[in-house]
Write a protein that holds these residues in place. Structure first.
Motif, PDB file in Angstrom:
ATOM      1  N   ALA A 179       0.827  -1.211   0.000  1.00 23.09           N
ATOM      2  CA  ALA A 179       0.000   0.000   0.000  1.00 23.09           C
ATOM      3  C   ALA A 179       0.861   1.261   0.000  1.00 23.09           C
ATOM      4  O   ALA A 179       0.562   2.236  -0.702  1.00 23.09           O
ATOM      5  N   ARG A 180       1.919   1.238   0.786  1.00 26.33           N
ATOM      6  CA  ARG A 180       2.808   2.400   0.831  1.00 26.33           C
ATOM      7  C   ARG A 180       3.424   2.670  -0.539  1.00 26.33           C
ATOM      8  O   ARG A 180       3.639   3.827  -0.925  1.00 26.33           O
ATOM      9  N   PHE A 181       3.704   1.591  -1.277  1.00 24.89           N
ATOM     10  CA  PHE A 181       4.206   1.771  -2.639  1.00 24.89           C
ATOM     11  C   PHE A 181       3.096   2.228  -3.580  1.00 24.89           C
ATOM     12  O   PHE A 181       3.282   3.148  -4.379  1.00 24.89           O
ATOM     13  N   ALA A 182       1.946   1.603  -3.504  1.00 31.26           N
ATOM     14  CA  ALA A 182       0.867   1.873  -4.464  1.00 31.26           C
ATOM     15  C   ALA A 182       0.498   3.345  -4.506  1.00 31.26           C
ATOM     16  O   ALA A 182       0.249   3.906  -5.579  1.00 31.26           O
ATOM     17  N   VAL A 183       0.467   3.998  -3.341  1.00 28.63           N
ATOM     18  CA  VAL A 183       0.070   5.410  -3.329  1.00 28.63           C
ATOM     19  C   VAL A 183       1.119   6.309  -3.968  1.00 28.63           C
ATOM     20  O   VAL A 183       0.824   7.452  -4.335  1.00 28.63           O
ATOM     21  N   THR A 184       2.343   5.811  -4.150  1.00 27.27           N
ATOM     22  CA  THR A 184       3.359   6.624  -4.827  1.00 27.27           C
ATOM     23  C   THR A 184       3.187   6.606  -6.344  1.00 27.27           C
ATOM     24  O   THR A 184       3.640   7.533  -7.020  1.00 27.27           O
ATOM     25  N   VAL A 185       2.565   5.557  -6.886  1.00 28.31           N
ATOM     26  CA  VAL A 185       2.393   5.478  -8.343  1.00 28.31           C
ATOM     27  C   VAL A 185       0.963   5.781  -8.773  1.00 28.31           C
ATOM     28  O   VAL A 185       0.705   5.968  -9.965  1.00 28.31           O
ATOM     29  N   ASP A 186       0.049   5.834  -7.828  1.00 28.63           N
ATOM     30  CA  ASP A 186      -1.359   6.076  -8.159  1.00 28.63           C
ATOM     31  C   ASP A 186      -1.964   7.032  -7.134  1.00 28.63           C
ATOM     32  O   ASP A 186      -2.970   6.725  -6.486  1.00 28.63           O
ATOM     33  N   PRO A 187      -1.377   8.224  -6.973  1.00 31.54           N
ATOM     34  CA  PRO A 187      -1.720   9.090  -5.843  1.00 31.54           C
ATOM     35  C   PRO A 187      -3.084   9.746  -5.923  1.00 31.54           C
ATOM     36  O   PRO A 187      -3.550  10.293  -4.915  1.00 31.54           O
ATOM     37  N   ASN A 189      -5.913   8.103  -6.867  1.00 30.35           N
ATOM     38  CA  ASN A 189      -6.936   7.056  -6.825  1.00 30.35           C
ATOM     39  C   ASN A 189      -7.648   7.122  -5.466  1.00 30.35           C
ATOM     40  O   ASN A 189      -7.111   6.683  -4.443  1.00 30.35           O
ATOM     41  N   ALA A 190      -8.863   7.654  -5.452  1.00 26.57           N
ATOM     42  CA  ALA A 190      -9.582   7.847  -4.191  1.00 26.57           C
ATOM     43  C   ALA A 190      -9.846   6.529  -3.478  1.00 26.57           C
ATOM     44  O   ALA A 190      -9.755   6.443  -2.240  1.00 26.57           O
ATOM     45  N   ALA A 191     -10.179   5.493  -4.243  1.00 31.14           N
ATOM     46  CA  ALA A 191     -10.442   4.187  -3.626  1.00 31.14           C
ATOM     47  C   ALA A 191      -9.184   3.644  -2.971  1.00 31.14           C
ATOM     48  O   ALA A 191      -9.234   3.052  -1.881  1.00 31.14           O
ATOM     49  N   LEU A 192      -8.040   3.846  -3.610  1.00 27.66           N
ATOM     50  CA  LEU A 192      -6.773   3.399  -3.038  1.00 27.66           C
ATOM     51  C   LEU A 192      -6.447   4.160  -1.765  1.00 27.66           C
ATOM     52  O   LEU A 192      -6.035   3.567  -0.759  1.00 27.66           O
ATOM     53  N   LEU A 193      -6.627   5.472  -1.772  1.00 28.24           N
ATOM     54  CA  LEU A 193      -6.308   6.269  -0.595  1.00 28.24           C
ATOM     55  C   LEU A 193      -7.170   5.873   0.601  1.00 28.24           C
ATOM     56  O   LEU A 193      -6.689   5.795   1.740  1.00 28.24           O
ATOM     57  N   ALA A 219      -9.812  -2.298  -8.475  1.00 25.60           N
ATOM     58  CA  ALA A 219      -9.967  -0.854  -8.313  1.00 25.60           C
ATOM     59  C   ALA A 219      -8.719  -0.168  -7.769  1.00 25.60           C
ATOM     60  O   ALA A 219      -8.526   1.035  -8.003  1.00 25.60           O
ATOM     61  N   THR A 220      -7.861  -0.901  -7.052  1.00 21.83           N
ATOM     62  CA  THR A 220      -6.790  -0.244  -6.301  1.00 21.83           C
ATOM     63  C   THR A 220      -5.391  -0.814  -6.513  1.00 21.83           C
ATOM     64  O   THR A 220      -4.404  -0.139  -6.201  1.00 21.83           O
ATOM     65  N   ASN A 221      -5.264  -2.027  -6.992  1.00 17.99           N
ATOM     66  CA  ASN A 221      -3.954  -2.677  -7.127  1.00 17.99           C
ATOM     67  C   ASN A 221      -3.289  -2.217  -8.423  1.00 17.99           C
ATOM     68  O   ASN A 221      -3.780  -2.522  -9.510  1.00 17.99           O
ATOM     69  N   PRO A 222      -2.174  -1.502  -8.362  1.00 23.94           N
ATOM     70  CA  PRO A 222      -1.565  -0.998  -9.596  1.00 23.94           C
ATOM     71  C   PRO A 222      -1.150  -2.094 -10.564  1.00 23.94           C
ATOM     72  O   PRO A 222      -1.115  -1.860 -11.781  1.00 23.94           O
ATOM     73  N   ASP A 228      -4.959   1.186 -17.192  1.00 19.79           N
ATOM     74  CA  ASP A 228      -5.818   2.269 -16.710  1.00 19.79           C
ATOM     75  C   ASP A 228      -5.190   3.621 -17.045  1.00 19.79           C
ATOM     76  O   ASP A 228      -4.027   3.872 -16.701  1.00 19.79           O
ATOM     77  N   PRO A 229      -5.922   4.519 -17.708  1.00 16.68           N
ATOM     78  CA  PRO A 229      -5.359   5.811 -18.108  1.00 16.68           C
ATOM     79  C   PRO A 229      -4.832   6.637 -16.940  1.00 16.68           C
ATOM     80  O   PRO A 229      -3.817   7.335 -17.077  1.00 16.68           O
ATOM     81  N   GLY A 230      -5.508   6.572 -15.794  1.00 18.74           N
ATOM     82  CA  GLY A 230      -5.063   7.343 -14.643  1.00 18.74           C
ATOM     83  C   GLY A 230      -3.704   6.890 -14.140  1.00 18.74           C
ATOM     84  O   GLY A 230      -2.819   7.710 -13.849  1.00 18.74           O
ATOM     85  N   LEU A 231      -3.519   5.592 -14.025  1.00 22.70           N
ATOM     86  CA  LEU A 231      -2.235   5.056 -13.581  1.00 22.70           C
ATOM     87  C   LEU A 231      -1.150   5.343 -14.616  1.00 22.70           C
ATOM     88  O   LEU A 231      -0.033   5.746 -14.272  1.00 22.70           O
ATOM     89  N   GLN A 232      -1.492   5.151 -15.884  1.00 22.82           N
ATOM     90  CA  GLN A 232      -0.515   5.419 -16.941  1.00 22.82           C
ATOM     91  C   GLN A 232      -0.048   6.878 -16.891  1.00 22.82           C
ATOM     92  O   GLN A 232       1.149   7.164 -17.007  1.00 22.82           O
TER      93      GLN A 232
END
Length: 256
Positions: A179-187, A189-193, A219-222, A228-232
């Motif tokens: 999770a700590r990593f995921a928020v650095t690449v998909d900051p 993403n409201a569902a992730l946060l 919805a949340t796993n990068p 996904d356009p947002g992650l890209q």
């Protein structure tokens, strides 16, 4: 049809084993037994008799107790046909597309190379249970020890096609780090946060974050969202081949 009764057994530093029973046949299986003693203790506590070992891949923290448990219980060991030479004590060999019958329960078998070349997963459709070993984690995926990013992205794609309510019984409690990593690449993403906050609260109290559901992961796993356009966009790779996006995400996680 009745569903599997599943018990999670934490072992070693961060492994999870899964002991499960088919109520109709009485068959009892253990997924990826790293060590024997906690399994035997849980069997004794429940009054169950082990009949099967279900292996996802050959690593010792997944097969280390195969032979001891087989010697003590006479259980049958199920594993990948493609990797049979590395599965200690294997009796039944399964391959991609097989339906493995565990008593009255049926498991769809997927070959999911990437973490290892012979990794497989088992989806018990009626029980909404996916035993995926180290291919998919809550908010993560396994390191690519024997496979390529293209293989792993294809493997994860097989899980993306399964129903959202499917529970992801992965093999490790890596979720806080993931999770700590995921928020650095998909900051953004409201569902992730939101999920990140929930995970931190659970781990503060040593509550397991596993199983998650495939709906949550989609919805949340990068590693499930390389197209996904947002992650890209967050990675500076808008419009790129998802395999390249996945590879970049995995490379960043490896050095995180």
């Amino acid at each position: 049809m009745s569903t599997l009764e599943i018990h999670q057994i934490p072992v070693l530093h961060d492994n999870y084993l899964y002991l499960f029973k088919d109520p109709q046949s009485g068959n009892v299986g253990i997924v990826d037994p790293a060590v024997a003693e906690p399994v035997l203790e849980k069997l004794d506590e429940l009054g169950w008799t082990l009949t099967h070992i279900i292996n996802t891949h050959h690593h010792m923290d997944h097969t280390g107790a195969n032979l001891e448990l087989k010697e003590k219980t006479g259980c049958t060991i199920v594993g990948a046909e493609i990797d049979a030479a590395r599965i200690p004590g294997i009796d039944i060999r399964v391959k991609d597309g097989d339906i493995y019958e565990f008593g009255a329960q049926k498991a769809h078998v997927f070959e999911v190379p990437g973490h290892t070349s012979g990794h497989i997963a088992y989806w018990f459709e009626e029980s909404d249970a996916l035993f995926c070993g180290d291919t998919l984690f809550a908010l993560g995926c396994g390191r690519l020890f024997e496979g390529t990013p293209a293989q792993m992205w294809h493997s994860i794609g097989k899980f993306r096609n399964l129903p959202d309510q499917t529970k992801v019984y992965c093999a490790h409690e890596y979720t806080e780090s993931n999770a700590r990593f995921a928020v650095t690449v998909d900051p953004k993403n409201a569902a992730l946060l939101s999920r990140f906050d929930e995970i931190l609260e659970k781990r503060k109290h040593l509550i397991p974050t596993v199983p998650s559901t495939l709906g949550e992961e989609k919805a949340t796993n990068p590693f499930m969202r390389a197209d996904d356009p947002g992650l890209q966009a967050a990675l500076g790779l808008s419009g790129a081949d998802p395999v390249a996006v996945f590879a970049e995400t995995r490379a960043r996680k490896d050095s995180f």
